[in-house]
Design a protein around this motif. Structure first.
Motif, PDB file in Angstrom:
ATOM      1  N   UNK A 174       3.136   6.789   5.057  1.00 36.75           N
ATOM      2  CA  UNK A 174       2.264   6.266   3.999  1.00 36.75           C
ATOM      3  C   UNK A 174       2.886   5.040   3.337  1.00 36.75           C
ATOM      4  N   UNK A 175       4.171   5.129   3.034  1.00 34.60           N
ATOM      5  CA  UNK A 175       4.862   3.985   2.429  1.00 34.60           C
ATOM      6  C   UNK A 175       4.893   2.801   3.381  1.00 34.60           C
ATOM      7  N   UNK A 176       5.140   3.069   4.659  1.00 35.11           N
ATOM      8  CA  UNK A 176       5.188   1.996   5.658  1.00 35.11           C
ATOM      9  C   UNK A 176       3.829   1.309   5.781  1.00 35.11           C
ATOM     10  N   UNK A 177       2.757   2.094   5.728  1.00 29.26           N
ATOM     11  CA  UNK A 177       1.413   1.521   5.823  1.00 29.26           C
ATOM     12  C   UNK A 177       1.107   0.608   4.639  1.00 29.26           C
ATOM     13  N   UNK A 178       1.493   1.047   3.448  1.00 32.40           N
ATOM     14  CA  UNK A 178       1.266   0.212   2.259  1.00 32.40           C
ATOM     15  C   UNK A 178       2.013  -1.110   2.407  1.00 32.40           C
ATOM     16  N   UNK A 190       3.906   5.368  -4.786  1.00 35.43           N
ATOM     17  CA  UNK A 190       2.766   6.234  -5.083  1.00 35.43           C
ATOM     18  C   UNK A 190       2.203   6.838  -3.798  1.00 35.43           C
ATOM     19  N   UNK A 191       2.184   6.060  -2.724  1.00 34.18           N
ATOM     20  CA  UNK A 191       1.696   6.578  -1.442  1.00 34.18           C
ATOM     21  C   UNK A 191       2.609   7.679  -0.929  1.00 34.18           C
ATOM     22  N   UNK A 232      -5.368   5.279  -0.924  1.00 39.57           N
ATOM     23  CA  UNK A 232      -5.465   5.495  -2.367  1.00 39.57           C
ATOM     24  C   UNK A 232      -4.512   4.580  -3.126  1.00 39.57           C
ATOM     25  N   UNK A 233      -3.266   4.495  -2.644  1.00 37.11           N
ATOM     26  CA  UNK A 233      -2.276   3.668  -3.339  1.00 37.11           C
ATOM     27  C   UNK A 233      -2.673   2.199  -3.332  1.00 37.11           C
ATOM     28  N   UNK A 234      -3.182   1.716  -2.197  1.00 38.20           N
ATOM     29  CA  UNK A 234      -3.590   0.314  -2.094  1.00 38.20           C
ATOM     30  C   UNK A 234      -4.789   0.012  -2.989  1.00 38.20           C
ATOM     31  N   UNK A 239      -0.057   8.313  -8.868  1.00 35.04           N
ATOM     32  CA  UNK A 239       0.289   9.728  -8.991  1.00 35.04           C
ATOM     33  C   UNK A 239       0.853   9.995 -10.384  1.00 35.04           C
ATOM     34  N   UNK A 240       0.429  11.062 -11.014  1.00 34.69           N
ATOM     35  CA  UNK A 240       0.892  11.387 -12.361  1.00 34.69           C
ATOM     36  C   UNK A 240       2.366  11.767 -12.371  1.00 34.69           C
ATOM     37  N   UNK A 241       2.836  12.379 -11.283  1.00 36.29           N
ATOM     38  CA  UNK A 241       4.236  12.795 -11.187  1.00 36.29           C
ATOM     39  C   UNK A 241       5.016  11.739 -10.414  1.00 36.29           C
TER      40      UNK A 241
END
Length: 284
Positions: A174-178, A190-191, A232-234, A239-241
């Motif tokens: 997910x981080x890599x995709x962002x 956040x991702x 979602x991150x993009x 994220x609240x946490x």
């Protein structure tokens, strides 16, 4: 690598791309030249591509539980989720099957979760026409977040359940995709957090103790989860946490799992009547 937290990773990325912060840390950690670090990561990317390009749908695992599923999804072209997502599913299956059939894969972060990163990165490279250089940069991002997870929690199913393997792989992807889509470091965090929290509590229950059932198909859910977390991150969804707290929570959940749900083959699907029958037949 020195990243014991996502916070420290983001701090290192101030004033430079996050992927480069990870690369520079690798140079310091291993005492190598920039070219050596890059060549090693490029070699991993080449191996990921090869694990898909050399996929043989006729191959079956030694116990005949695994093989051919990736090709079936690709050939059926149901595309209920759209062509790109269907390709993600097929790619995750192919690489995970390659692992089960003793093929060459990249353990990122583990062999059991090896299908997740290539499943999201390869179709995205094709869809958006990204260069191999950009894909290697994305792998550095994945490595940085993976290091933080491994340091604060675990990437081993035997220690933290499947959340530590497929969950960690999904967060790294997910981080890599962002990163690949031009997102900011904070969006990568956040991702990562979203992907981890979505799979928190996932147990490790391999039937007959083999990395096949349900492991192969869990690579699919890890890849699809990574896509949703990145999107979602993009889009600016946060994220609240904080990410580090999510990682800490994952560790606490893993510590609380009984031994039967941590790669021992003693609980979950492995403990079902069919799971036990398969194990008995293989032992026999």
């Amino acid at each position: 690598m020195a990243f014991g937290s996502v916070e420290s990773l983001l701090h290192a990325a101030e004033g430079r791309p996050l992927w480069e912060a990870v690369l520079l840390d690798d140079l310091r950690d291993r005492g190598v030249e920039r070219s050596a670090s890059w060549e090693k990561m490029a070699g991993l990317w080449a191996a990921m591509k090869a694990s898909v390009a050399e996929y043989d749908p006729a191959k079956r695992s030694a116990c005949d539980l695994t093989g051919g599923a990736g090709a079936r999804v690709e050939a059926a072209r149901v595309e209920l989720c759209g062509p790109v997502l269907t390709q993600v599913i097929a790619t995750a299956l192919k690489v995970a099957e390659c692992n089960a059939c003793m093929g060459r894969i990249v353990a990122a972060p583990t062999a059991g979760a090896s299908g997740v990163l290539p499943a999201v990165l390869l179709p995205m490279q094709e869809k958006y026409g990204r260069s191999d250089e950009e894909m290697v940069q994305a792998l550095y991002v994945a490595a940085g977040f993976g290091q933080a997870i491994a340091t604060r929690a675990s990437i081993a199913g035997a220690e933290g359940g499947c959340q530590a393997e497929v969950g960690s792989a999904s967060a790294m992807a997910a981080a890599a995709l962002v990163s690949l889509m031009g997102g900011a470091p904070e969006q990568m965090a956040h991702a990562c957090a979203a992907a981890l929290q979505n799979l928190m509590g996932l147990v490790c229950d391999p039937v007959a103790g083999l990395v096949e059932v349900p492991c192969v198909k869990r690579n699919v859910i890890g890849a699809v989860n990574a896509l949703t977390a990145a999107e979602m991150a993009l889009a600016g969804v946060t994220c609240a946490i904080p990410c580090d707290e999510v990682i800490d929570a994952m560790r606490a959940v893993g510590d609380s799992l009984p031994a039967s749900l941590r790669e021992t083959g003693g609980g979950g699907l492995a403990a079902t009547p069919t799971g036990r029958r398969i194990a008995e037949e293989l032992r026999g």
